[in-house]
Write a protein that holds these residues in place. Structure first.
Motif, PDB file in Angstrom:
ATOM      1  N   GLY A 159     -10.991  13.274   9.177  1.00 42.88           N
ATOM      2  CA  GLY A 159      -9.726  13.453   8.822  1.00 42.88           C
ATOM      3  C   GLY A 159      -9.625  14.273   7.605  1.00 42.88           C
ATOM      4  N   LYS A 160      -8.065  14.446   7.187  1.00 45.04           N
ATOM      5  CA  LYS A 160      -7.709  15.235   5.966  1.00 45.04           C
ATOM      6  C   LYS A 160      -6.522  14.540   5.132  1.00 45.04           C
ATOM      7  CE  LYS A 160      -4.830  18.668   8.072  1.00 45.04           C
ATOM      8  NZ  LYS A 160      -5.002  20.100   8.355  1.00 45.04           N
ATOM      9  N   VAL A 161      -6.444  14.817   3.863  1.00 44.09           N
ATOM     10  CA  VAL A 161      -5.266  14.323   3.425  1.00 44.09           C
ATOM     11  C   VAL A 161      -4.098  15.497   3.467  1.00 44.09           C
ATOM     12  CG1 VAL A 161      -4.147  14.105   1.032  1.00 44.09           C
ATOM     13  CG2 VAL A 161      -6.649  13.785   1.383  1.00 44.09           C
ATOM     14  N   VAL A 162      -3.069  14.968   4.136  1.00 47.85           N
ATOM     15  CA  VAL A 162      -1.939  15.896   4.323  1.00 47.85           C
ATOM     16  C   VAL A 162      -0.751  15.549   3.354  1.00 47.85           C
ATOM     17  CG1 VAL A 162      -2.452  15.866   6.826  1.00 47.85           C
ATOM     18  CG2 VAL A 162      -1.029  13.880   5.896  1.00 47.85           C
ATOM     19  N   SER A 163      -0.926  14.552   2.501  1.00 47.45           N
ATOM     20  CA  SER A 163       0.280  14.517   1.369  1.00 47.45           C
ATOM     21  C   SER A 163      -0.603  13.679   0.253  1.00 47.45           C
ATOM     22  CB  SER A 163       1.455  13.432   1.941  1.00 47.45           C
ATOM     23  OG  SER A 163       2.208  13.425   0.825  1.00 47.45           O
ATOM     24  N   GLY A 164      -0.403  14.024  -0.866  1.00 45.66           N
ATOM     25  CA  GLY A 164      -0.926  13.405  -2.137  1.00 45.66           C
ATOM     26  C   GLY A 164      -2.209  13.833  -2.750  1.00 45.66           C
ATOM     27  N   LEU A 165      -2.410  15.386  -2.517  1.00 45.55           N
ATOM     28  CA  LEU A 165      -3.597  16.009  -3.190  1.00 45.55           C
ATOM     29  C   LEU A 165      -3.223  15.803  -4.508  1.00 45.55           C
ATOM     30  CD1 LEU A 165      -4.190  19.281  -0.837  1.00 45.55           C
ATOM     31  CD2 LEU A 165      -5.819  17.440  -1.279  1.00 45.55           C
ATOM     32  N   ASP A 166      -1.824  15.778  -5.025  1.00 46.54           N
ATOM     33  CA  ASP A 166      -1.920  15.987  -6.455  1.00 46.54           C
ATOM     34  C   ASP A 166      -2.489  14.253  -7.094  1.00 46.54           C
ATOM     35  OD1 ASP A 166       0.072  14.466  -4.961  1.00 46.54           O
ATOM     36  OD2 ASP A 166       1.457  14.478  -6.627  1.00 46.54           O
ATOM     37  N   ILE A 167      -2.572  13.463  -6.264  1.00 52.34           N
ATOM     38  CA  ILE A 167      -2.765  12.071  -6.515  1.00 52.34           C
ATOM     39  C   ILE A 167      -4.477  12.105  -6.525  1.00 52.34           C
ATOM     40  CG2 ILE A 167      -2.792   9.769  -6.024  1.00 52.34           C
ATOM     41  CD1 ILE A 167      -0.254  10.881  -6.846  1.00 52.34           C
ATOM     42  N   LEU A 168      -4.951  12.725  -5.610  1.00 50.90           N
ATOM     43  CA  LEU A 168      -6.275  13.155  -5.840  1.00 50.90           C
ATOM     44  C   LEU A 168      -6.785  13.700  -6.654  1.00 50.90           C
ATOM     45  CD1 LEU A 168      -8.944  13.053  -3.853  1.00 50.90           C
ATOM     46  CD2 LEU A 168      -8.490  15.239  -2.902  1.00 50.90           C
ATOM     47  N   ASP A 169      -5.946  14.786  -7.260  1.00 55.51           N
ATOM     48  CA  ASP A 169      -6.492  15.363  -8.378  1.00 55.51           C
ATOM     49  C   ASP A 169      -6.370  14.636  -9.715  1.00 55.51           C
ATOM     50  OD1 ASP A 169      -7.193  17.754  -7.009  1.00 55.51           O
ATOM     51  OD2 ASP A 169      -5.427  18.553  -7.241  1.00 55.51           O
ATOM     52  N   LYS A 170      -5.336  13.603  -9.778  1.00 54.58           N
ATOM     53  CA  LYS A 170      -5.307  12.543 -10.706  1.00 54.58           C
ATOM     54  C   LYS A 170      -6.483  11.649 -10.535  1.00 54.58           C
ATOM     55  CE  LYS A 170      -1.887   8.913 -12.338  1.00 54.58           C
ATOM     56  NZ  LYS A 170      -0.566   8.398 -11.853  1.00 54.58           N
ATOM     57  N   ILE A 171      -6.943  10.943  -9.775  1.00 48.37           N
ATOM     58  CA  ILE A 171      -8.025  10.147  -9.583  1.00 48.37           C
ATOM     59  C   ILE A 171      -9.343  11.001 -10.146  1.00 48.37           C
ATOM     60  CG2 ILE A 171      -9.547   8.926  -8.040  1.00 48.37           C
ATOM     61  CD1 ILE A 171      -7.016   8.623  -6.199  1.00 48.37           C
ATOM     62  N   ARG A 172      -9.586  12.196  -9.601  1.00 46.89           N
ATOM     63  CA  ARG A 172     -10.652  13.062  -9.911  1.00 46.89           C
ATOM     64  C   ARG A 172     -10.850  13.213 -11.424  1.00 46.89           C
ATOM     65  NH1 ARG A 172     -10.177  19.430  -8.139  1.00 46.89           N
ATOM     66  NH2 ARG A 172     -12.283  19.426  -8.864  1.00 46.89           N
ATOM     67  N   ALA A 173      -9.510  13.098 -12.064  1.00 46.90           N
ATOM     68  CA  ALA A 173      -9.773  13.471 -13.719  1.00 46.90           C
ATOM     69  C   ALA A 173      -9.750  12.268 -14.323  1.00 46.90           C
ATOM     70  CB  ALA A 173      -8.309  14.216 -13.894  1.00 46.90           C
ATOM     71  N   THR A 174      -9.902  11.300 -13.561  1.00 47.56           N
ATOM     72  CA  THR A 174     -10.015   9.772 -14.613  1.00 47.56           C
ATOM     73  C   THR A 174     -11.194   9.882 -15.335  1.00 47.56           C
ATOM     74  OG1 THR A 174      -9.379   7.495 -14.376  1.00 47.56           O
ATOM     75  CG2 THR A 174     -10.876   8.368 -12.698  1.00 47.56           C
ATOM     76  N   PRO A 175     -11.189   9.169 -16.491  1.00 47.05           N
ATOM     77  CA  PRO A 175     -12.724   8.920 -17.271  1.00 47.05           C
ATOM     78  C   PRO A 175     -13.551   7.990 -16.579  1.00 47.05           C
ATOM     79  CG  PRO A 175     -10.713   8.896 -19.068  1.00 47.05           C
ATOM     80  CD  PRO A 175     -10.292   8.866 -17.267  1.00 47.05           C
ATOM     81  N   VAL A 176     -14.639   8.355 -16.416  1.00 52.00           N
ATOM     82  CA  VAL A 176     -15.796   7.386 -15.815  1.00 52.00           C
ATOM     83  C   VAL A 176     -16.981   7.032 -16.595  1.00 52.00           C
ATOM     84  CG1 VAL A 176     -15.230   8.346 -13.501  1.00 52.00           C
ATOM     85  CG2 VAL A 176     -17.208   9.421 -14.826  1.00 52.00           C
ATOM     86  N   GLY A 177     -17.691   6.111 -16.066  1.00 48.95           N
ATOM     87  CA  GLY A 177     -18.865   5.674 -16.859  1.00 48.95           C
ATOM     88  C   GLY A 177     -19.869   5.032 -16.107  1.00 48.95           C
ATOM     89  N   ASP A 178     -20.802   4.330 -16.669  1.00 48.76           N
ATOM     90  CA  ASP A 178     -21.820   3.679 -15.796  1.00 48.76           C
ATOM     91  C   ASP A 178     -21.335   1.880 -15.902  1.00 48.76           C
ATOM     92  OD1 ASP A 178     -23.037   5.895 -15.252  1.00 48.76           O
ATOM     93  OD2 ASP A 178     -24.719   5.517 -16.665  1.00 48.76           O
TER      94      ASP A 178
END
Length: 199
Positions: A159-178
């Protein structure tokens, strides 16, 4: 084997085993299908709408929609986020406890769909036929995940994202750690509050 076996970009390129790709199931006729189903993921970061393709990956889509119907995804998190690669979720609760799943589905990677930005694919271990509930959304074009790369099999796009790519980009920018054995975990949990089939 951990569900974290989805390779990093570097490992994905490096992995090249001389294994023949498994035979893919023939896709169902698109004309026999109605409009492509859509699933709305209501997340703590915002809504993402996915369109899924049963004509391209029938067993995978059936499996995914069953998990949606069973409310399996409610309360799960995007537990692995790699900004220039993908975001992965669908298997762990906020406290990183893995939820029980149904038996795995067969690989359907040779279906013509590509791991491009916004494409939704199944996570799996090194066993190509091990996908259960976990999925990932590509944040960039990941040609190295298309069959037969990176390991002779590829990853099933369904499948694919048809709405919410801005939300995807918000998630990808979140700080991460172990966190324990888990790497690239968002420091602030991003939770799927609800997954619903849109009529």
């Amino acid at each position: 084997m951990s569900w974290f076996a989805l390779p990093s970009r570097r490992r994905a390129i490096a992995l090249c085993m001389a294994v023949a790709a498994s035979a893919a199931l023939l896709p169902l006729s698109a004309s026999a299908q109605g409009a492509a189903p859509r699933v709305k993921l209501t997340t703590s970061a915002g809504d993402i709408v996915l369109e899924v393709y049963p004509d391209k990956a029938p067993k995978t889509v059936e499996n995914f929609l069953q998990y949606v119907q069973d409310k399996h995804y409610e309360g799960t998190v995007f537990h692995r986020v790699i900004a220039d690669f993908m975001v992965q979720g669908g298997g762990f609760t906020v406290d990183l406890k893995q939820k029980p799943t149904r038996p795995p589905v067969p690989l359907e990677a040779n279906n013509g769909l590509k791991n491009d930005r916004g494409a939704v694919a199944m996570a799996r271990t090194s066993n190509p036929n091990s996908a259960t509930s976990q999925f990932f959304i590509n944040t960039v074009n990941n040609a190295n995940l298309n069959a037969p790369n990176p390991d002779g099999y590829g990853y099933t796009v369904f499948g694919k994202v048809v709405s919410g790519l801005d939300i995807l980009d918000k998630i990808r920018a979140t700080p991460v750690g172990d966190q324990g054995m888990h790497q690239n975990v968002p420091k602030t949990p991003i939770t799927i509050l609800k997954a619903t089939l849109e009529k």
